[in-house]
Write a protein that holds these residues in place. Sequence first.
Motif, PDB file in Angstrom:
ATOM      1  N   ALA A 211       0.818  -1.211   0.000  1.00  0.00           N
ATOM      2  CA  ALA A 211       0.000   0.000   0.000  1.00  0.00           C
ATOM      3  C   ALA A 211       0.850   1.258   0.000  1.00  0.00           C
ATOM      4  O   ALA A 211       0.355   2.332   0.327  1.00  0.00           O
ATOM      5  CB  ALA A 211      -0.961   0.001   1.182  1.00  0.00           C
ATOM      6  N   TRP A 279      -5.366  -1.540 -11.480  1.00  0.00           N
ATOM      7  CA  TRP A 279      -6.007  -2.259 -12.582  1.00  0.00           C
ATOM      8  C   TRP A 279      -5.108  -2.365 -13.807  1.00  0.00           C
ATOM      9  O   TRP A 279      -5.049  -3.391 -14.471  1.00  0.00           O
ATOM     10  CB  TRP A 279      -7.314  -1.537 -12.923  1.00  0.00           C
TER      11      TRP A 279
ATOM     12  N   ARG B 174      -1.180   8.105   2.455  1.00  0.00           N
ATOM     13  CA  ARG B 174      -0.465   7.297   1.456  1.00  0.00           C
ATOM     14  C   ARG B 174      -1.220   5.983   1.238  1.00  0.00           C
ATOM     15  O   ARG B 174      -1.447   5.544   0.116  1.00  0.00           O
ATOM     16  CB  ARG B 174       0.967   7.048   1.939  1.00  0.00           C
ATOM     17  N   ILE B 175      -1.633   5.363   2.347  1.00  0.00           N
ATOM     18  CA  ILE B 175      -2.358   4.096   2.233  1.00  0.00           C
ATOM     19  C   ILE B 175      -3.701   4.338   1.552  1.00  0.00           C
ATOM     20  O   ILE B 175      -4.133   3.556   0.698  1.00  0.00           O
ATOM     21  CB  ILE B 175      -2.527   3.452   3.624  1.00  0.00           C
ATOM     22  N   SER B 178      -3.415   4.398  -2.122  1.00  0.00           N
ATOM     23  CA  SER B 178      -3.285   3.044  -2.677  1.00  0.00           C
ATOM     24  C   SER B 178      -4.621   2.309  -2.684  1.00  0.00           C
ATOM     25  O   SER B 178      -4.874   1.496  -3.576  1.00  0.00           O
ATOM     26  CB  SER B 178      -2.286   2.242  -1.852  1.00  0.00           C
ATOM     27  N   GLU B 181      -6.609   3.724  -5.503  1.00  0.00           N
ATOM     28  CA  GLU B 181      -5.947   3.255  -6.723  1.00  0.00           C
ATOM     29  C   GLU B 181      -6.339   1.815  -7.059  1.00  0.00           C
ATOM     30  O   GLU B 181      -6.307   1.408  -8.217  1.00  0.00           O
ATOM     31  CB  GLU B 181      -4.431   3.338  -6.471  1.00  0.00           C
ATOM     32  N   SER B 182      -6.720   1.034  -6.050  1.00  0.00           N
ATOM     33  CA  SER B 182      -6.938  -0.397  -6.266  1.00  0.00           C
ATOM     34  C   SER B 182      -8.284  -0.712  -6.912  1.00  0.00           C
ATOM     35  O   SER B 182      -8.517  -1.840  -7.328  1.00  0.00           O
ATOM     36  CB  SER B 182      -6.853  -1.133  -4.931  1.00  0.00           C
ATOM     37  N   PRO B 184     -11.003  -1.428  -9.466  1.00  0.00           N
ATOM     38  CA  PRO B 184     -10.890  -1.797 -10.881  1.00  0.00           C
ATOM     39  C   PRO B 184     -11.369  -0.679 -11.813  1.00  0.00           C
ATOM     40  O   PRO B 184     -12.232   0.121 -11.446  1.00  0.00           O
ATOM     41  CB  PRO B 184     -11.795  -3.023 -10.997  1.00  0.00           C
ATOM     42  N   PHE B 185     -10.812  -0.626 -12.983  1.00  0.00           N
ATOM     43  CA  PHE B 185     -11.143   0.315 -14.064  1.00  0.00           C
ATOM     44  C   PHE B 185     -10.769   1.767 -13.743  1.00  0.00           C
ATOM     45  O   PHE B 185     -10.030   2.390 -14.477  1.00  0.00           O
ATOM     46  CB  PHE B 185     -12.642   0.280 -14.437  1.00  0.00           C
ATOM     47  N   ASP B 188      -6.982   4.252 -10.555  1.00  0.00           N
ATOM     48  CA  ASP B 188      -5.794   5.106 -10.696  1.00  0.00           C
ATOM     49  C   ASP B 188      -6.197   6.531 -11.072  1.00  0.00           C
ATOM     50  O   ASP B 188      -5.697   7.509 -10.517  1.00  0.00           O
ATOM     51  CB  ASP B 188      -4.785   4.513 -11.683  1.00  0.00           C
ATOM     52  N   THR B 189      -7.159   6.642 -11.998  1.00  0.00           N
ATOM     53  CA  THR B 189      -7.617   7.970 -12.382  1.00  0.00           C
ATOM     54  C   THR B 189      -8.276   8.677 -11.201  1.00  0.00           C
ATOM     55  O   THR B 189      -7.989   9.857 -10.923  1.00  0.00           O
ATOM     56  CB  THR B 189      -8.625   7.872 -13.546  1.00  0.00           C
ATOM     57  N   PHE B 192      -5.671   9.964  -8.829  1.00  0.00           N
ATOM     58  CA  PHE B 192      -4.975  11.150  -9.356  1.00  0.00           C
ATOM     59  C   PHE B 192      -5.867  12.387  -9.255  1.00  0.00           C
ATOM     60  O   PHE B 192      -5.400  13.476  -8.940  1.00  0.00           O
ATOM     61  CB  PHE B 192      -4.567  10.932 -10.815  1.00  0.00           C
ATOM     62  N   TRP B 193      -7.153  12.217  -9.541  1.00  0.00           N
ATOM     63  CA  TRP B 193      -8.051  13.371  -9.492  1.00  0.00           C
ATOM     64  C   TRP B 193      -8.270  13.823  -8.063  1.00  0.00           C
ATOM     65  O   TRP B 193      -8.284  15.023  -7.775  1.00  0.00           O
ATOM     66  CB  TRP B 193      -9.391  13.013 -10.144  1.00  0.00           C
ATOM     67  N   GLU B 198       0.051  12.462  -9.162  1.00  0.00           N
ATOM     68  CA  GLU B 198       0.689  11.260  -8.633  1.00  0.00           C
ATOM     69  C   GLU B 198       1.115  11.516  -7.191  1.00  0.00           C
ATOM     70  O   GLU B 198       1.527  12.622  -6.836  1.00  0.00           O
ATOM     71  CB  GLU B 198       1.915  10.901  -9.490  1.00  0.00           C
ATOM     72  N   TYR B 199       1.049  10.476  -6.359  1.00  0.00           N
ATOM     73  CA  TYR B 199       1.403  10.638  -4.965  1.00  0.00           C
ATOM     74  C   TYR B 199       2.865  11.052  -4.824  1.00  0.00           C
ATOM     75  O   TYR B 199       3.696  10.529  -5.524  1.00  0.00           O
ATOM     76  CB  TYR B 199       1.173   9.337  -4.186  1.00  0.00           C
ATOM     77  N   PRO B 329      -5.555  -5.572  -7.243  1.00  0.00           N
ATOM     78  CA  PRO B 329      -4.477  -5.770  -6.283  1.00  0.00           C
ATOM     79  C   PRO B 329      -4.973  -6.130  -4.894  1.00  0.00           C
ATOM     80  O   PRO B 329      -6.148  -5.932  -4.555  1.00  0.00           O
ATOM     81  CB  PRO B 329      -3.761  -4.416  -6.275  1.00  0.00           C
ATOM     82  N   GLN B 331      -4.800  -4.920  -1.896  1.00  0.00           N
ATOM     83  CA  GLN B 331      -5.448  -4.024  -0.931  1.00  0.00           C
ATOM     84  C   GLN B 331      -6.922  -3.799  -1.257  1.00  0.00           C
ATOM     85  O   GLN B 331      -7.683  -3.341  -0.406  1.00  0.00           O
ATOM     86  CB  GLN B 331      -4.684  -2.689  -0.827  1.00  0.00           C
TER      87      GLN B 331
END
Lengths: 283, 463
Positions: A211, A279, B174-175, B178, B181-182, B184-185, B188-189, B192-193, B198-199, B329, B331
């Motif tokens: 994480a 993903w 930070r956690i 993540s 971020e985990s 699906p689909f 990550d976006t 970021f938003w 990015e962290y 992932p 987490q």
Amino acid sequence: MARDPIDPVELVALGAAGVTVVGGLGAAVAFARDSSPQLQGGLLGVAFLAFALALGLWAVRAMPGGTAVEEREPLASAPADRRAAVAGFERGERVLGRRGVLISMLGLGAATIGGALLVPIRALGPNPGRKLLRTPWRRGRRLVTDDGRPIRPEDLAVDGVLTVFPEGDQSPGDAQTLLIRLPDGVDRPRAGRQGWSVQGCVAYSKVCTHAGCPVGLYEADSRRLVCPCHQSLFEVTDGARPSFGPATRSLPQLPLGLDEDGHLVARGDFSDPVGPGWWGLSS
Amino acid sequence: MTDRPRHRLATRRLAEAVDERVGGARFVREALGKVFPDHFSFMLGEVALYCFVVLVVTGTFLCFFFEPSQRTVTYDGSYAPLQGQQVSAAYDSAVRLSWDVRAGLLVRQVHHWAALVFLAAIVVHLARIFFTGAFRKPRDLNWIVGVTLLVAAIGNGFAGYSLADDLLSGTGLRIMFSIVESVPFVGDTAAFWIFGGEYPADDIIGRLFVVHILVLPALIAALIGVHLALVVRQKHTQFPGPGRTEENVVGTHLWPAYAAKSISLLLAVVGVLLLLGGLVQINPIWIYGPYDPAAVTTAAQPDWYMGWLEGALRLFPAWELRAFGHTVPNQFFPAVLMPGLTFALLYAWPFLERRATGDHEVHHLLDSPRDRPVRTAIGATALTFYGVLFVAGSQDVLAVELGVSVNGLTWVLRVLVLVLPIVVGLLVHRWCRDLARGDAAEAEAEAELAIDERAPRRVSASR
Ligand code: HEM
Ligand code: FES
């Protein structure tokens, strides 16, 4: 008029009210003198608790309860009211229903406005693009400490560990790296990663693949890295493979080399994307 | 004494003036006469409400001094060990609040303690509602409002905890990055938003501030309003007892007795929070130091109400889904799926139970937990599950205390989190049955003794 005999409970309540006054005054002085939070909170807290006690005792003593009865009325509406409401609504519905096309067009209009209003959310931040796949490490970039000093392998004692960054970009994001100097012969490099270490120095990403916490604890006797957040263990001499805890992926390795002055440099980016999975991560 | 010309009182004249313009005497009469059942467990919700009041008052004071910005500044306040360090404005202002603002540390600590007690009161209140069946029709509606309040309160607690930008709260963020971020689909976006890049990105503290002091408190205040309005409209439940039926409420009138008791409770809550905030140190951010994404924290623990998530992240084995060039992932499972299911089940419980029992009736009388062995056992199972997760959230500290290895303890907890809830559930089920049987035998014996008394005795149905 004859007075009631003095009730001991009311006497206690009176005493508590007195404590409230003293506590309140004390707190005012404590605030004025900028005293410790212990004194401020203690005095004010006692004042409040004494007030609560006085009021509570008074209520228990002088305001008997527990015997009042209230009837429940049915919650649902009477059938006639319900019918009248439905009829009223349907009358309006019939009026509106005569202009079906207009209604559809207005519905579409509302949807477009709603859609348009969602677009500004885009302003919140950039899209990830390839940022999660790359770090600032490049071929030839020197390893430096957080205050910018370049490093020679000899600067590190055997089993010593140092957090390093790419020169010129010491912001501790995805580029933070652990440099560890292993004794001769203990490292078992992965296939294709022979020659990624220099004089026993190996470098792995400091960002936990679980994480994202910094994997900062090095146990020299077992040559393991411990992540303080959820206790994942990584075997430094075995490609930083996770051997316990929730982490599933090895810490990415940074290929090392030396420049002409004998300082450590990277020979490219990490072996794998850094940090936690998402993903878009293909394995 | 009583012949004082009452109508000359200013408050009375004001009330008359308002009534001439909007009416409302009838409403006031009904409100003053509203009946509140007397049972200590009915005060849990009030404790939560009063904690919220304390949070708003102390939080407003904090807002006057706190600067929600990640801009770098040089600390030059009066806490010597930090002088000259480059820190964020958020951290700088939170440390100043603690050291250089009159009463600032007291208010900060009372705010934090109030948050902890607020959530504890909500959770125990929820358990009371669950185990006594108070969530049944027509109060299934208010159960939904209540679960939403719990979610909002947890969210606001996490947001507040993250504002000070110290080493612990930064690690929590930070956690959280993540975890987002985990998904699906979109994960990550979305991450970021939300964070602004990015962290570690620079926008998150300012955004969490708006969420923490405006969005969620406004939502919580509105939901509390709806929650209480529904209680007034539907009236309280009550435990069965002499004279208490499905058609009435027995207890104490709001005015003056219940009002006095409740205000006394408010004052007691404030008093206890002041004592805690004054005497028991909490979140000493100047000791933790400013957040540095490369710095390590040992024995880092979140606030208690995040402990179950922390424990789930620690216990979930090293497993994740990888297929077709994509990854779900590790987490995701403990930190998105598990809480998602938790809250989905909480929302759905009244409807699941109704379907299982076929009971569509309106209920105003509460159950004794022993009379509903299945429900009580399920509740006990759930509490044990989250209890083990909570303990697992500090398994590293616990291992040191017990002198055992972290790995060994982790394995024990991994087994316990699956086995213990079931064992506890079965035991509780047996225990309820035994108690209910005891009750029935007692009632029978009493009924024989009082064979020709007409009045029905207290009967406990066992099912
Ligand atoms: C709904 C309930 C709320 C909860 C659960 C909550 C919780 C918290 C927590 C745990 C902290 C960290 C405190 C610390 O530094 O130790 C915090 C900080 C803060 N809260 Fe709240 N809060 C709530 C409502 C509010 C409201 C209504 C306001 C403002 C009107 C507010 C303003 C602040 C500010 C300015 C800080 C940062 C100051 C600091 O960290 O010292 N909070 N909150
Ligand atoms: S972040 Fe390292 S184990 Fe979870």
